[in-house]
Design an enzyme around this catalytic site. Structure first.
Site, PDB file in Angstrom:
ATOM      1  N   ASP A 202      57.294  39.846  44.507  1.00 13.92           N
ATOM      2  CA  ASP A 202      58.620  40.081  43.935  1.00 13.92           C
ATOM      3  C   ASP A 202      59.565  40.762  44.920  1.00 13.92           C
ATOM      4  O   ASP A 202      60.732  40.977  44.601  1.00 13.92           O
ATOM      5  CB  ASP A 202      58.474  40.940  42.666  1.00 13.92           C
ATOM      6  CG  ASP A 202      59.708  40.940  41.790  1.00 13.92           C
ATOM      7  OD1 ASP A 202      60.431  39.917  41.771  1.00 13.92           O
ATOM      8  OD2 ASP A 202      59.970  41.957  41.116  1.00 13.92           O
ATOM      9  N   SER A 226      65.272  39.943  38.280  1.00 14.68           N
ATOM     10  CA  SER A 226      64.285  38.915  37.950  1.00 14.68           C
ATOM     11  C   SER A 226      64.350  38.582  36.469  1.00 14.68           C
ATOM     12  O   SER A 226      64.480  39.468  35.621  1.00 14.68           O
ATOM     13  CB  SER A 226      62.876  39.409  38.303  1.00 14.68           C
ATOM     14  OG  SER A 226      62.800  39.800  39.655  1.00 14.68           O
ATOM     15  N   GLN A 276      59.913  31.899  40.777  1.00 12.94           N
ATOM     16  CA  GLN A 276      60.680  32.905  40.039  1.00 12.94           C
ATOM     17  C   GLN A 276      62.120  32.442  39.883  1.00 12.94           C
ATOM     18  O   GLN A 276      62.702  31.866  40.796  1.00 12.94           O
ATOM     19  CB  GLN A 276      60.685  34.258  40.756  1.00 12.94           C
ATOM     20  CG  GLN A 276      61.403  35.343  39.948  1.00 12.94           C
ATOM     21  CD  GLN A 276      61.467  36.685  40.646  1.00 12.94           C
ATOM     22  OE1 GLN A 276      62.517  37.082  41.141  1.00 12.94           O
ATOM     23  NE2 GLN A 276      60.335  37.395  40.678  1.00 12.94           N
TER      24      GLN A 276
END
Length: 283
Positions: A202, A226, A276
């Site tokens: 991430d 996110s 993502q």
């Protein structure tokens, strides 16, 4: 390197004394008033794994970020045992603060098995020793954001393309490659290393969206968060050894950007894949 990574204490969640299949873990300090999503992803992976036979390995995790987490509030991870089959186990995890969900995810675990085997080869890139460390770049900046993006994350990054913390990439490419590793040994088991890879996944996964549009992390007024995250683990790997994170963004629209990524170990074995989507708002 130090003796042991501070991420071990954060990721190695502990069982609650007063509830079954509920776990808690400490938060890393953060310069912003919200938790780093990768931390919660990694903790969810470990919480789910703590309810599964240790012979079954985490192979996928799909999660939605529902609300920003607060760094000063403990996170509880409630695990629901969805299924234990002959080869696979599935778990749902709700990460909550003050009784309100901040992330919801489903993880799947599998007994080792033989079968078909192939992988997309790694691109030709310089070795990490040939590249400058992001630590050196960020150490020179007097700002709490720089300290958090640098040593405060406990993961060293080395960008193949120029880093875009302070300046945009004039080439506006939607692809990049980044070497990363924890900046101290991680003595945990395979599950903890897979969780650490989720944590690290991430850190830079949305950068190609910014890079493609000539933006930097420091662009005034830019907001990045996110929305959802998917990860698949293909082969074992250690997060405290160099991992190559190859990322590209196939699309951005509607104030959202999508990135897909592959992770390779030092021997260029494909160890994980990532996808993502994030919210990206710019002035």
């Amino acid at each position: 390197m130090s003796d042991a990574s501070p991420l071990l204490e954060v990721l190695d969640v502990t069982a609650a004394a007063d509830a079954v299949d509920v776990f808690t873990g400490p938060n890393l300090p953060h310069w912003r008033a919200r938790l780093f999503g990768g931390q919660v992803l990694g903790q969810v992976a470990v919480a789910a794994g703590r309810t599964v036979d240790p012979g079954r390995h985490l192979h996928s995790l799909h999660a939605y970020f529902l609300r920003p987490g607060e760094p000063g509030v403990p996170v509880a991870f409630a695990v629901e045992r969805l299924r234990d089959g002959r080869s696979f186990s599935a778990r749902r995890v709700q990460a909550t603060q003050n009784g309100v969900p901040i992330l919801s995810g489903i993880a799947s675990f599998q007994l080792p098995a033989d079968g078909l085997d192939h992988a997309e080869p790694a691109p030709e890139v310089p070795e990490p020793e040939e590249l400058p460390s992001d630590y050196a770049l960020l150490d020179a900046v007097e700002h709490p954001m720089a300290r958090q993006l640098g040593r405060g994350r406990h993961v060293e990054l080395r960008h193949v393309e120029p880093a875009i913390y302070l300046e945009p990439d004039p080439r506006r490419t939607a692809r990049q490659a980044v070497w990363f590793r924890l900046d101290a040994p991680l003595p945990g088991d395979d599950l903890v290393h897979r969780a650490a890879l989720a944590y690290a996944s991430d850190l830079s996964v949305l950068e190609p969206v910014l890079r493609r549009h000539g933006l930097a992390w420091s662009t005034p007024g830019a907001s990045v968060a996110s929305l959802d995250h998917a990860m698949w683990w293909h082969r074992p790997a250690r997060a405290d050894e160099w991992v190559l994170h190859v990322v590209e963004s196939p699309s951005a629209s509607g104030a959202r950007g999508l990135s897909t990524a592959r992770m390779y170990d030092r021997q260029r074995r494909l160890v994980a894949s990532v996808a993502q989507e994030g919210m990206l708002r710019v002035p």
